[in-house]
Design a protein around this motif. Structure first.
Motif, PDB file in Angstrom:
ATOM      1  N   SER A 126       9.814  -3.751  -0.649  1.00 14.02           N
ATOM      2  CA  SER A 126      10.765  -4.165   0.383  1.00 14.02           C
ATOM      3  C   SER A 126      11.811  -5.158  -0.104  1.00 14.02           C
ATOM      4  CB  SER A 126      10.015  -4.778   1.568  1.00 14.02           C
ATOM      5  OG  SER A 126       9.234  -5.885   1.132  1.00 14.02           O
ATOM      6  N   SER A 186       3.749  10.923  11.868  1.00 13.15           N
ATOM      7  CA  SER A 186       4.621   9.863  12.385  1.00 13.15           C
ATOM      8  C   SER A 186       4.004   8.477  12.225  1.00 13.15           C
ATOM      9  CB  SER A 186       4.930  10.115  13.865  1.00 13.15           C
ATOM     10  OG  SER A 186       3.733  10.116  14.632  1.00 13.15           O
ATOM     11  N   LYS A 187       2.686   8.421  11.995  1.00 10.86           N
ATOM     12  CA  LYS A 187       2.001   7.133  11.826  1.00 10.86           C
ATOM     13  C   LYS A 187       1.744   6.810  10.357  1.00 10.86           C
ATOM     14  CE  LYS A 187      -0.387   7.775  16.245  1.00 10.86           C
ATOM     15  NZ  LYS A 187      -1.707   7.916  16.919  1.00 10.86           N
ATOM     16  N   GLU A 222       1.370  -3.421   9.270  1.00 13.95           N
ATOM     17  CA  GLU A 222       2.748  -3.810   8.948  1.00 13.95           C
ATOM     18  C   GLU A 222       3.210  -3.132   7.656  1.00 13.95           C
ATOM     19  OE1 GLU A 222       0.324  -5.870   9.738  1.00 13.95           O
ATOM     20  OE2 GLU A 222       0.983  -6.505  11.739  1.00 13.95           O
ATOM     21  N   ALA A 258       4.006   0.444   8.471  1.00 12.78           N
ATOM     22  CA  ALA A 258       5.268   0.496   9.221  1.00 12.78           C
ATOM     23  C   ALA A 258       6.458   0.329   8.281  1.00 12.78           C
ATOM     24  CB  ALA A 258       5.279  -0.584  10.297  1.00 12.78           C
ATOM     25  N   HIS A 259       6.303  -0.532   7.268  1.00  9.80           N
ATOM     26  CA  HIS A 259       7.397  -0.725   6.313  1.00  9.80           C
ATOM     27  C   HIS A 259       7.623   0.536   5.477  1.00  9.80           C
ATOM     28  CE1 HIS A 259      10.082  -2.520   3.426  1.00  9.80           C
ATOM     29  NE2 HIS A 259       9.304  -2.071   2.452  1.00  9.80           N
ATOM     30  N   LEU A 297       7.091   3.601   6.428  1.00  9.45           N
ATOM     31  CA  LEU A 297       7.747   4.575   7.300  1.00  9.45           C
ATOM     32  C   LEU A 297       9.219   4.234   7.519  1.00  9.45           C
ATOM     33  CD1 LEU A 297       4.907   5.039   9.942  1.00  9.45           C
ATOM     34  CD2 LEU A 297       5.716   6.767   8.330  1.00  9.45           C
ATOM     35  N   LYS A 298       9.536   2.951   7.484  1.00  9.89           N
ATOM     36  CA  LYS A 298      10.924   2.526   7.655  1.00  9.89           C
ATOM     37  C   LYS A 298      11.742   2.778   6.388  1.00  9.89           C
ATOM     38  CE  LYS A 298      13.698  -1.518   8.963  1.00  9.89           C
ATOM     39  NZ  LYS A 298      13.662  -2.959   9.323  1.00  9.89           N
ATOM     40  N   THR A 299      11.091   2.635   5.230  1.00 10.79           N
ATOM     41  CA  THR A 299      11.787   2.761   3.949  1.00 10.79           C
ATOM     42  C   THR A 299      11.917   4.209   3.500  1.00 10.79           C
ATOM     43  OG1 THR A 299      10.883   0.612   3.312  1.00 10.79           O
ATOM     44  CG2 THR A 299      11.827   1.963   1.558  1.00 10.79           C
ATOM     45  N   ASP A 308      11.181   8.609   4.221  1.00  6.85           N
ATOM     46  CA  ASP A 308      11.146   9.624   5.279  1.00  6.85           C
ATOM     47  C   ASP A 308       9.720  10.037   5.624  1.00  6.85           C
ATOM     48  OD1 ASP A 308      13.919   9.687   5.480  1.00  6.85           O
ATOM     49  OD2 ASP A 308      14.110  11.181   3.881  1.00  6.85           O
ATOM     50  N   LYS A 314      13.590  14.159   4.686  1.00  8.63           N
ATOM     51  CA  LYS A 314      13.394  14.569   6.077  1.00  8.63           C
ATOM     52  C   LYS A 314      13.650  16.064   6.253  1.00  8.63           C
ATOM     53  CE  LYS A 314      14.669  11.572   9.030  1.00  8.63           C
ATOM     54  NZ  LYS A 314      15.482  10.673   9.899  1.00  8.63           N
TER      55      LYS A 314
END
Length: 525
Positions: free
Chosen positions: A28, A143-144, A159, A162-163, A165-167, A169, A187
């Motif tokens: 990150s 998606s999780k 967390e 989640a990071h 998944l944010k960074t 696809d 994607k």
């Protein structure tokens, strides 16, 4: 002897299990490509960092995967089936989607409690294959994020997932909790994987022998998968030569994303899926040649259309001019093609218009793609090759496609259906009239054309020769219900023939009455 076997390779994969400090490879925050900056500020390099972490934990992941497959024959056989299935689909067995190791990692995940333990030792090879395909197509776990760790031994936090998944696809966290095994997956590639898996499930249920030949013996390449294909020659293109090799992602992958973004913005809801692939590494590349041979192969684009009404629409409606920011973006993207139009409902909006003949509407996708790519990537027309209209010339008769008469054909059918339903003095009323001929579905090899003598007034010059017979087109007439039909097959056929004769007589009589009425009203007037 082994070296002479065709198709046999020995691949040596180097690892670096203890060369780097994990804290310096944070996905990150850390930058490990010093030249990768924005406004003089170093940017995080999550993909580059992840590629180093992948090398560091390769042995640990391989050992864990191997221990799961050991002494589990049905799981091993299912893995072979999945690899064959994926290899037969060239657009999903690629650098940005699946590979053999990723398939094995997903199978391992499905055996763990974190994956719901939906694969167990009591299952057959075919059952495991089906479960895996169903997981690709429908699972909400994607998606999780997937974590290849037992629940009690999980080291990555919510967390952290989640990071990822944010960074990225798609996120598939490895057994160490540090590596995203799917960091290369895009994607669009994941969407195609889900679509292909859904088609496979349908084939398993409906095809003969469980779809064995269709799933494992049939090659599904770009031409078979997509409605429209485009080949882009980027060799020597200024956009390619300007790309820097010092970035977070591979430079040719960056260009793939640029082409994908441009086409999605240009084609909007005309398409259901757009797939961009650039196999930029030559098959016989020598490492001593450096990067000089990269980019010599063409970039391939596959387009899957949505509803035909949307795909072949003549107008793209943009934002309202009162939305100034969006209107400026629209005009900047479309350039000279953008224009302000008032529509029938009174709305005023920015728009683009693609005027074309009826029989050429299937080329609208090609025209939009050519315009967008030429404008934004500075491509020449000869650099773009579409597989869409090469054989259209075979269909032309007198300079136009006979399908242009389909509108008049459908109008004639509607008129006939209405007149038949209004017939009286027949034993049973006609409830519905349905078209059967291929011409009504726009699939006729030789679509019917209006007879030159069929209309009272025509601006066209009459031909010297005209056919004396008009080709008949089949329709189905459905009568209202009755319990008096005979049960004997011969009597049934004779009764239907009598009905048809009576309907024909009444129809001719109604037409004669119509023409007499028209003639008398014209004469009196």
């Amino acid at each position: 002897e082994i070296a002479e076997l065709p198709g046999f390779y020995v691949r040596i994969i180097p690892t670096a299990s203890s060369l780097f400090d994990l804290s310096k490879l944070n996905l990150s925050t850390r930058n490990n490509v010093r030249a990768y900056t924005k406004d003089g500020i170093n940017q995080p390099t999550p993909r580059y960092n992840n590629s180093i972490l992948e090398d560091m934990f390769l042995e640990e992941n391989a050992e864990y995967t191997g221990s799961t497959f050991a002494n589990w024959k049905t799981l091993q056989e299912a893995l072979v089936l999945l690899k064959v299935w994926a290899r037969q689909r060239t657009s999903i067995y690629s650098h940005d989607c699946l590979n053999g190791y990723l398939i094995s990692a997903i199978l391992v995940f499905l055996t763990l409690d974190s994956g719901g333990s939906i694969i167990n030792r009591s299952m057959t090879t075919r059952q495991i294959f089906r479960v895996a395909i169903n997981f690709f197509a429908t699972s909400k776990m994607w998606s999780k994020g997937l974590v290849i760790q037992p629940m009690k031994k999980r080291t990555i936090s919510k967390e952290g997932i989640a990071h990822l998944l944010k960074t990225f696809d798609v996120a598939i966290c490895d057994v160490s909790g540090h590596v995203n095994l799917a960091f290369r997956m895009t994607k669009s590639a994941f969407s195609e994987l889900q679509d292909e898996a859904a088609c496979t499930l349908n084939c398993l249920d409906k095809c003969r022998d469980g779809g064995f030949e269709e799933l494992f013996m049939t090659k599904v390449d770009f031409g078979a998968k997509f409605d429209s294909c485009l080949r882009i020659n980027l060799k020597g293109n200024s956009k390619v030569t300007a790309l820097s090799f010092c970035s977070d992602d591979e430079s040719w992958r960056v260009l793939e994303k640029d082409v994908q973004s441009l086409l999605q913005q240009g084609l909007t809801d005309r398409t259901k899926m757009i797939r961009v692939l650039w196999r930029s590494t030559p098959s016989e590349w020598n490492i001593m040649d450096g990067f000089s041979e990269f980019g010599s192969s063409p970039l391939i684009v596959g387009v899957m259309l949505s509803l035909l009404e949307k795909s072949y629409s003549l107008v793209d409606i943009g934002p309202n001019p009162e939305n100034r920011d969006e209107a400026i973006k629209f005009r900047k993207f479309w350039g000279e093609k953008a224009e302000l139009r008032r529509f029938k409902d009174g709305a005023i909006a920015e728009s683009t218009v693609w005027e074309t003949e009826t029989w050429e509407r299937h080329t609208i996708i090609k025209r939009i793609a050519d315009y967008v790519l030429s404008k934004h990537l500075l491509l020449r027309q000869e650099d773009l090759t579409h597989v869409v209209d090469q054989l259209d010339f075979c269909l032309l008769v007198g300079g136009q496609d006979p399908v242009s008469s389909s509108g008049a054909l459908l109008e004639a059918f509607d008129t006939l259906a209405k007149q038949l339903r209004l017939l009286d003095d027949v034993p049973l009323k006609i409830s519905t009239v349905q078209p059967l001929d291929s011409a009504f579905r726009h699939t006729s090899v030789f679509p019917p054309e209006p007879h030159p003598l069929a209309y009272e007034k025509s601006s066209q010059r009459l031909p010297n020769f005209a056919a004396t017979c008009v080709r008949s087109l089949e329709v189905m007439i459905q009568l209202e219900g009755s319990g008096n039909w005979p049960l004997d097959p011969v009597a049934m056929e004779k009764t239907k023939s009598a009905f048809l004769l009576r309907i024909g007589e009444r129809y001719v009589t109604s037409l004669m009455n119509y023409f007499l009425l028209m003639f008398s009203s014209h004469f009196i007037g």
